[in-house]
Motif scaffolding. Structure first.
Motif, mmCIF file in Angstrom:
data_model
loop_
_atom_site.group_PDB
_atom_site.id
_atom_site.type_symbol
_atom_site.label_atom_id
_atom_site.label_comp_id
_atom_site.label_asym_id
_atom_site.label_seq_id
_atom_site.Cartn_x
_atom_site.Cartn_y
_atom_site.Cartn_z
ATOM 1 N N ASP A 58 0.842 -1.196 0.000
ATOM 2 C CA ASP A 58 0.000 0.000 0.000
ATOM 3 C C ASP A 58 0.875 1.243 0.000
ATOM 4 O OD1 ASP A 58 -2.315 1.448 -0.068
ATOM 5 O OD2 ASP A 58 -2.923 1.044 1.999
ATOM 6 N N ILE A 59 0.271 2.351 -0.392
ATOM 7 C CA ILE A 59 0.929 3.652 -0.369
ATOM 8 C C ILE A 59 -0.041 4.650 0.240
ATOM 9 C CG2 ILE A 59 1.907 5.525 -1.749
ATOM 10 C CD1 ILE A 59 2.650 3.417 -3.849
ATOM 11 N N ALA A 60 0.418 5.410 1.219
ATOM 12 C CA ALA A 60 -0.414 6.397 1.887
ATOM 13 C C ALA A 60 0.324 7.726 1.928
ATOM 14 C CB ALA A 60 -0.768 5.913 3.290
ATOM 15 N N GLY A 61 -0.219 8.681 2.669
ATOM 16 C CA GLY A 61 0.426 9.975 2.807
ATOM 17 C C GLY A 61 0.088 10.935 1.695
ATOM 18 N N GLY A 114 -2.172 1.422 -7.704
ATOM 19 C CA GLY A 114 -2.426 2.623 -8.497
ATOM 20 C C GLY A 114 -3.901 2.951 -8.587
ATOM 21 N N SER A 115 -4.731 1.946 -8.799
ATOM 22 C CA SER A 115 -6.182 2.169 -8.864
ATOM 23 C C SER A 115 -6.707 2.714 -7.546
ATOM 24 C CB SER A 115 -6.898 0.864 -9.220
ATOM 25 O OG SER A 115 -6.496 0.400 -10.487
ATOM 26 N N ARG A 116 -6.170 2.195 -6.445
ATOM 27 C CA ARG A 116 -6.590 2.663 -5.122
ATOM 28 C C ARG A 116 -6.250 4.143 -4.930
ATOM 29 N NH1 ARG A 116 -3.579 -0.787 -1.448
ATOM 30 N NH2 ARG A 116 -4.866 -2.451 -2.342
ATOM 31 N N LEU A 117 -5.173 4.591 -5.582
ATOM 32 C CA LEU A 117 -4.760 5.986 -5.474
ATOM 33 C C LEU A 117 -5.442 6.885 -6.504
ATOM 34 C CD1 LEU A 117 -0.933 5.444 -4.917
ATOM 35 C CD2 LEU A 117 -2.589 6.190 -3.221
ATOM 36 N N GLY A 118 -6.295 6.290 -7.349
ATOM 37 C CA GLY A 118 -7.012 7.080 -8.337
ATOM 38 C C GLY A 118 -6.327 7.196 -9.676
ATOM 39 N N ALA A 119 -5.324 6.360 -9.925
ATOM 40 C CA ALA A 119 -4.614 6.407 -11.200
ATOM 41 C C ALA A 119 -5.498 5.861 -12.320
ATOM 42 C CB ALA A 119 -3.330 5.588 -11.115
ATOM 43 N N ASP A 120 -5.284 6.355 -13.519
ATOM 44 C CA ASP A 120 -6.009 5.877 -14.678
ATOM 45 C C ASP A 120 -5.302 4.640 -15.227
ATOM 46 O OD1 ASP A 120 -7.891 5.736 -16.628
ATOM 47 O OD2 ASP A 120 -7.168 7.450 -17.785
ATOM 48 N N SER A 121 -6.021 3.863 -16.017
ATOM 49 C CA SER A 121 -5.431 2.684 -16.646
ATOM 50 C C SER A 121 -6.090 2.484 -18.000
ATOM 51 C CB SER A 121 -5.610 1.433 -15.772
ATOM 52 O OG SER A 121 -6.996 1.161 -15.582
ATOM 53 N N GLY A 122 -5.451 1.699 -18.833
ATOM 54 C CA GLY A 122 -6.008 1.453 -20.149
ATOM 55 C C GLY A 122 -5.313 0.289 -20.826
#
Length: 254
Positions: free
Chosen positions: A161-164, A228-236
């Motif tokens: 996970d990544i927070a902060g 990345g998805s959890r942080l709101g990153a886009d994907s494709g």
């Protein structure tokens, strides 16, 4: 208040290139790798070490003209115009410098592949090393990493996970015994490969390959996609894949 390190890289495969370059520029770097046998068991080590570069000295020595624009045009043609243009331009623009850096800084015996044309490329631009083994490429990166006192590799461990805040991220690391550790950093590179080792994600994104045998690293579980998805990153383009008829049936051996 400072951070524990300047740069965290999740994945000791191709991500080592970014880790080493950052360390060469003076950053305090930590690489986190989940596979104890990554030197022979990750997808970089299993590859044929083919690295495209547009406009390199190896091409010029053979009289081949190539530019990043030509490379991007090839990508556009191969993908029927669906390529992510800013990303394609960035990758093509740095490609020659990357190949040159692998030779001059890492010390790899880079050579231009001339015995076959890689599909989709209008000019010979795939560079590799003798014997074309990813394990040798990875060894070269690891040898260089060992020379840098400001670069450490934590293995086995997994970024979960990544927070902060963006200015001071907290990387949550899981150790084999299940214990968690938090490390603060200014930047993170999620270089954990794809999701071929995660049957549920394969079924979700590439349903026609749900029953195919995956022979790559079992650690390619889609960690970067999940975090990345959890942080709101886009994907494709998550339905893209390369299929190789290289395994015997039904034993699934090379």
């Amino acid at each position: 208040m400072g951070t524990d390190v300047d740069f965290v890289v999740a994945g000791a495969g191709g991500g080592l290139a970014g880790a080493i370059r950052a360390a060469e520029l003076g950053a305090r770097v930590l690489v986190i790798e989940t596979n104890s046998h990554f030197r022979s068991g990750n997808n970089t080590s299993m590859s044929t070490a083919m690295i495209p570069g547009a406009g390199t000295r190896w091409q010029r020595e053979l009289g081949l003209e190539d530019t990043p624009k030509t490379f991007v045009d090839d990508m556009l043609r191969k993908t029927h115009g669906t390529v992510d243009l800013p990303l394609a331009e960035a990758l093509a623009g740095v490609s020659a410098s990357l190949v040159t850096w692998l030779a001059d800084s890492i010390g790899l015996p880079i050579e231009l592949t001339t015995d076959f044309a890689y599909p989709g490329h209008s000019v010979l631009r795939c560079h590799t090393i003798p014997h074309r083994t990813g394990s040798a490429l990875l060894k070269g990166l690891l040898d260089r990493a060992s020379q840098l006192p400001n670069l450490d590799i934590m293995v086995p461990a997994r970024v979960v996970d990544i927070a902060g805040s963006p200015a001071a991220r907290i990387v949550v690391i899981e150790h084999p015994d299940g214990s968690l550790e938090e490390i603060s950093t200014s930047a993170i590179l999620l270089a954990t490969n794809g999701f071929g080792g995660n049957a549920e994600l394969v079924k979700l994104h590439i349903p026609e390959m749900a029953d195919a045998h995956y022979h790559g690293s079992a650690e390619s579980r889609g960690d970067a996609l999940t975090i990345g998805s959890r942080l709101g990153a886009d994907s494709g383009f998550l339905n893209a894949y390369q299929g190789h008829a290289a395994l015997s049936y039904p034993q699934a051996t090379l």
